[in-house]
Scaffold this motif. Structure first.
Motif: not given
Length: 259
Positions: A82-86, A92-95
């Motif tokens: 899943y392309p989730r940028p940091p 530790g969370r994603y945008k």
């Protein structure tokens, strides 16, 4: 193969996941084959060994063209990527990826035009159009529009004034005759002429054959009336001719003939 012809690996129950081989390194993220900076581990990614499912399969090769979105989508689902940028603000969370407004100006204009047209037709049909002279579902909205018009302008036309104040609530709506098949079917089911069933839902309506018969009788009456008028006109003409002949005979008689 063992002596009994079975695979020895099949005899050992796989109760736990096999340990990682020596030298295996935890990947930084689910493997992305289309990212040049994301190197695939030599031992492979664990999602590659998942059991097959009902997901569509590719040909076994990665997409050569980045516009082959269908194949890229299948590969991403198979690899559970899943392309989730940091996030840069929250470690530790994603945008949060928001939907891009892909609608063009033409699409927005078409949607706006369709909505304005639909709402305009509905408002015009409910408030500003007089459907008929009977008390229908849109009549209260029509009278509200006439009250507002009277309040703003101060005067109404004769027709609008009658529609607002002098309308007939109990004006019956003309009914169309039933087809002959429907009338005969209602007659078979005892729905015609019965006081118990002749309510507002099942009415004693006339059929097409009754209309044809009434028109036939009316035509006969008109023909008889025309014939009677022709006979009367002919009798008047004959009387006039007889009267003129008698006057001529009286003029031709000698003066000494009394009879």
């Amino acid at each position: 193969m063992s002596e009994n012809g079975k695979n020895p690996k099949m005899d050992i129950p796989d109760l736990e996941r096999r340990p990682n081989p020596p030298g295996w390194v935890q990947p930084k993220a689910p493997y992305n084959p289309y990212d040049s900076t994301d190197l695939r581990p030599a031992e492979g990614y664990p999602s590659e060994y998942n059991s097959p499912s009902s997901m569509k399969r590719n040909t076994g090769h990665i997409a050569r063209d980045l516009t082959d979105y269908q194949k890229i989508k299948i590969d991403m689902k198979k690899l559970q990527y899943y392309p989730r940028p940091p996030s840069e603000l929250y470690p530790g969370r994603y945008k949060v990826l928001r939907r891009v407004n892909y609608k063009s100006g033409f699409t927005k204009g078409a949607d706006l035009t369709a909505k304005v047209s639909i709402y305009g037709v509905i408002i015009f049909g409910v408030f500003f159009y007089k459907w008929n002279d009977h008390d229908n579902a849109f009549a209260p909205f029509r009278r509200l529009q006439l009250r507002i018009k009277e309040f703003i302008i101060g005067d109404l036309s004769v027709d609008d004034y009658n529609d607002l104040y002098n309308y007939k609530v109990d004006l019956p709506i003309p009914q169309k005759p039933l087809p002959s098949r429907m009338y005969e079917k209602n007659a078979e089911n005892n729905l015609v002429g019965e006081s118990a069933t002749n309510n507002e839902f099942i009415k004693d309506r006339f059929g097409n054959k009754h209309v044809v018969y009434a028109e036939h009788i009316k035509q006969k009456e008109d023909e008889n009336l025309v014939k009677a008028l022709e006979i009367a006109q002919r009798q008047i003409e004959l009387n006039q001719l007889n009267g003129s002949d008698s006057n001529v005979d009286q003029k031709k008689k000698p003066f000494w003939k009394v009879w």
